[in-house]
Design a protein around this motif. Structure first.
Motif, short mmCIF file in Angstrom:
data_model
loop_
_atom_site.label_atom_id
_atom_site.label_comp_id
_atom_site.label_asym_id
_atom_site.label_seq_id
_atom_site.Cartn_x
_atom_site.Cartn_y
_atom_site.Cartn_z
N SER A 95 -9.85 16.93 -10.36
CA SER A 95 -10.11 15.72 -10.81
C SER A 95 -11.33 15.28 -10.36
O SER A 95 -12.23 14.67 -10.99
CB SER A 95 -9.21 14.47 -10.35
N SER A 96 -12.08 15.58 -9.24
CA SER A 96 -13.34 15.44 -8.80
C SER A 96 -14.51 16.30 -9.66
O SER A 96 -15.70 15.52 -9.94
CB SER A 96 -13.72 15.68 -7.31
N LEU A 97 -14.01 17.29 -10.01
CA LEU A 97 -15.02 18.26 -10.81
C LEU A 97 -15.38 17.51 -12.09
O LEU A 97 -16.33 17.34 -12.86
CB LEU A 97 -14.59 19.47 -11.10
N ILE A 98 -13.79 17.10 -12.80
CA ILE A 98 -13.88 16.33 -14.07
C ILE A 98 -14.68 15.14 -13.94
O ILE A 98 -15.77 14.67 -14.80
CB ILE A 98 -12.66 15.98 -14.49
N LYS A 99 -14.66 14.32 -12.95
CA LYS A 99 -15.29 13.10 -12.75
C LYS A 99 -16.85 13.22 -12.52
O LYS A 99 -17.75 12.46 -13.08
CB LYS A 99 -14.98 12.27 -11.42
N GLY A 135 -19.89 11.96 -15.02
CA GLY A 135 -20.69 11.06 -14.39
C GLY A 135 -20.10 9.92 -13.60
O GLY A 135 -21.00 8.97 -13.33
N LEU A 136 -18.90 9.94 -13.42
CA LEU A 136 -18.28 8.99 -12.77
C LEU A 136 -18.44 9.07 -11.16
O LEU A 136 -18.35 8.06 -10.48
CB LEU A 136 -16.53 8.96 -13.04
N VAL A 137 -18.68 10.27 -10.57
CA VAL A 137 -19.05 10.49 -9.29
C VAL A 137 -20.61 10.92 -9.05
O VAL A 137 -20.60 12.03 -10.03
CB VAL A 137 -17.95 11.04 -8.50
N GLN A 138 -21.07 10.72 -8.04
CA GLN A 138 -22.61 11.55 -7.86
C GLN A 138 -22.25 12.68 -6.82
O GLN A 138 -21.71 12.57 -5.92
CB GLN A 138 -23.66 10.50 -7.49
N PRO A 139 -22.81 13.98 -7.37
CA PRO A 139 -22.70 14.89 -6.21
C PRO A 139 -23.59 14.67 -4.81
O PRO A 139 -24.66 14.04 -5.34
CB PRO A 139 -23.01 16.19 -7.17
N PHE A 180 -25.81 19.40 -19.48
CA PHE A 180 -25.14 19.87 -20.72
C PHE A 180 -26.23 20.07 -21.89
O PHE A 180 -27.05 18.93 -21.97
CB PHE A 180 -23.95 18.90 -21.39
N GLN A 181 -26.45 21.13 -22.52
CA GLN A 181 -27.60 21.25 -23.43
C GLN A 181 -28.75 20.69 -23.02
O GLN A 181 -29.67 20.07 -23.60
CB GLN A 181 -27.18 20.51 -24.86
N GLY A 182 -29.05 21.16 -21.57
CA GLY A 182 -30.23 20.95 -21.03
C GLY A 182 -30.53 19.65 -20.49
O GLY A 182 -31.58 19.48 -19.79
N LYS A 183 -29.59 18.51 -20.63
CA LYS A 183 -29.84 17.32 -20.09
C LYS A 183 -28.50 17.07 -18.92
O LYS A 183 -27.56 17.84 -19.11
CB LYS A 183 -29.99 16.34 -21.14
N THR A 184 -28.67 15.98 -18.32
CA THR A 184 -27.47 15.61 -17.62
C THR A 184 -26.62 15.06 -18.22
O THR A 184 -26.53 14.42 -19.35
CB THR A 184 -27.90 14.48 -16.77
N ALA A 185 -25.19 15.66 -18.12
CA ALA A 185 -24.14 15.54 -19.15
C ALA A 185 -23.78 13.92 -18.98
O ALA A 185 -23.39 13.67 -20.24
CB ALA A 185 -22.96 16.09 -18.14
N GLU A 186 -23.94 13.22 -18.19
CA GLU A 186 -23.57 11.85 -18.51
C GLU A 186 -24.51 11.05 -19.39
O GLU A 186 -24.04 9.96 -19.85
CB GLU A 186 -23.46 11.11 -17.14
N THR A 187 -25.75 11.62 -19.90
CA THR A 187 -26.24 11.05 -20.92
C THR A 187 -26.05 11.23 -22.30
O THR A 187 -26.43 10.70 -23.19
CB THR A 187 -27.93 11.56 -20.61
N HIS A 188 -25.00 12.30 -22.48
CA HIS A 188 -24.57 12.46 -23.62
C HIS A 188 -23.14 11.66 -23.97
O HIS A 188 -22.48 11.09 -23.06
CB HIS A 188 -24.05 13.92 -23.83
N SER A 189 -23.04 11.49 -25.34
CA SER A 189 -21.72 10.78 -25.48
C SER A 189 -20.57 11.80 -25.59
O SER A 189 -20.49 12.88 -26.17
CB SER A 189 -21.69 10.18 -27.16
N TYR A 211 -13.55 11.31 -24.45
CA TYR A 211 -12.68 11.61 -22.78
C TYR A 211 -11.23 11.03 -23.31
O TYR A 211 -11.20 9.98 -23.53
CB TYR A 211 -13.37 10.89 -21.83
N MET A 212 -10.32 11.90 -22.76
CA MET A 212 -9.12 11.41 -22.59
C MET A 212 -8.23 11.71 -21.04
O MET A 212 -7.99 12.66 -20.76
CB MET A 212 -8.14 12.33 -23.65
N PRO A 213 -8.08 10.58 -20.50
CA PRO A 213 -7.58 10.78 -19.12
C PRO A 213 -6.01 11.15 -19.21
O PRO A 213 -5.48 10.73 -20.26
CB PRO A 213 -7.84 9.22 -18.52
N GLN A 214 -5.48 11.59 -18.09
CA GLN A 214 -4.21 11.65 -17.91
C GLN A 214 -3.53 10.45 -18.37
O GLN A 214 -2.40 10.55 -18.76
CB GLN A 214 -3.92 12.53 -16.67
N THR A 215 -3.71 9.38 -17.83
CA THR A 215 -2.97 8.14 -17.65
C THR A 215 -4.08 6.92 -18.14
O THR A 215 -5.06 6.62 -17.41
CB THR A 215 -2.42 7.70 -16.18
N PRO A 216 -3.95 6.78 -19.51
CA PRO A 216 -4.68 5.58 -19.83
C PRO A 216 -4.88 4.31 -19.28
O PRO A 216 -3.48 3.93 -18.92
CB PRO A 216 -4.44 5.60 -21.51
#
Length: 235
Positions: free
Chosen positions: A42-46, A50-54, A61-70, A73-78
């Motif tokens: 879960s922490s890796l997914i977060k 971009g939900l947690v900062q390392p 992702f594609q050369g840019k920080t992943a959280e800048t992309h659209s 996301y489908m969580p286990q529990t909506p």
């Protein structure tokens, strides 16, 4: 491609969830993340979302920080506002992000959500909430989809539909990352899988490659044997 380098995520000095994790995966691939409870999935997914900062390392992702992309996301529990009606929630989704109307209507029909439109979210079953999550996740095109325990609360028909969507996205060139406890899904869907334990990667391989190297009959036995050997080394 997603590139994870030297990633460490911590929730305090005594709680390191992900420890110096490294991997990269090309687009047009399905990657599964597996591991026991507390392994860091879960922490890796977060971190990818971009939900947690390392505390160290980075994710691109594609050369840019992943959280800048659209990201789809489908969580286990909506977790939707329980007081909203389904139609109100869908209207809100559409204001946040344009959807492909033809795809949206097709999914709405297949998921049989039309007769729930005037119901409040709080009155719905877990499976119906998951259907809304599928609708929200897949109604517009993304380059990256992150799916947590994809078939939780779903009946066999909708589970099959979701798996078909994941394979469709892979065929279209998207990168799909999903976590699961169901090894049959891993073998059925994943091109590669990562096994985490205590925040570290123990296995990074394709299911077929790992099964061949293990010389076991099936993936369940191969992973159980690996896990038993790993446990022995820690005793």
């Amino acid at each position: 491609m997603i590139d994870v380098k030297n990633l460490t995520i911590s929730y305090g000095s005594n709680s390191v969830a992900v420890r110096d994790v490294n991997f990269n995966v090309e687009s047009g691939c399905i990657l599964s993340i597996i591991g026991p409870n507390g392994s860091g999935k879960s922490s890796l997914i977060k971190g990818i979302l971009g939900l947690v900062q390392p505390i160290s390392g980075n994710i691109h992702f594609q050369g840019k920080t992943a959280e800048t992309h659209s990201i789809g996301y489908m969580p286990q529990t909506p977790r939707f506002p329980l007081n909203l009606k389904v139609k109100e929630l869908i209207s809100f989704f559409k204001k946040l992000e344009p959807v492909e109307e033809e795809r949206f209507q097709s999914l709405l029909n297949v998921l049989e959500l039309s007769h729930h439109m005037d119901k409040k979210i709080g009155s719905l079953s877990g499976g119906t909430k998951q259907k809304i999550s599928i609708l929200q996740c897949f109604s517009s095109e993304k380059d990256l989809y992150v799916i947590d325990e994809p078939t939780a609360s779903l009946d066999p028909y909708i589970s099959h539909l979701l798996k078909s969507l994941l394979l469709e996205k892979k065929k279209e060139g998207a990168l799909v990352i999903f976590s699961t406890h169901i090894l049959a899904e891993l073998h059925e869907l994943a091109d590669r899988f990562i096994l985490l334990s205590e925040g570290k990667i123990l296995i990074d391989a394709s299911p077929d490659e790992f099964l061949k190297q293990s010389k076991m009959v099936n993936l369940d036995q191969a992973l159980m044997n690996f896990w038993n050997e790993e446990y022995k080394t820690k005793k």
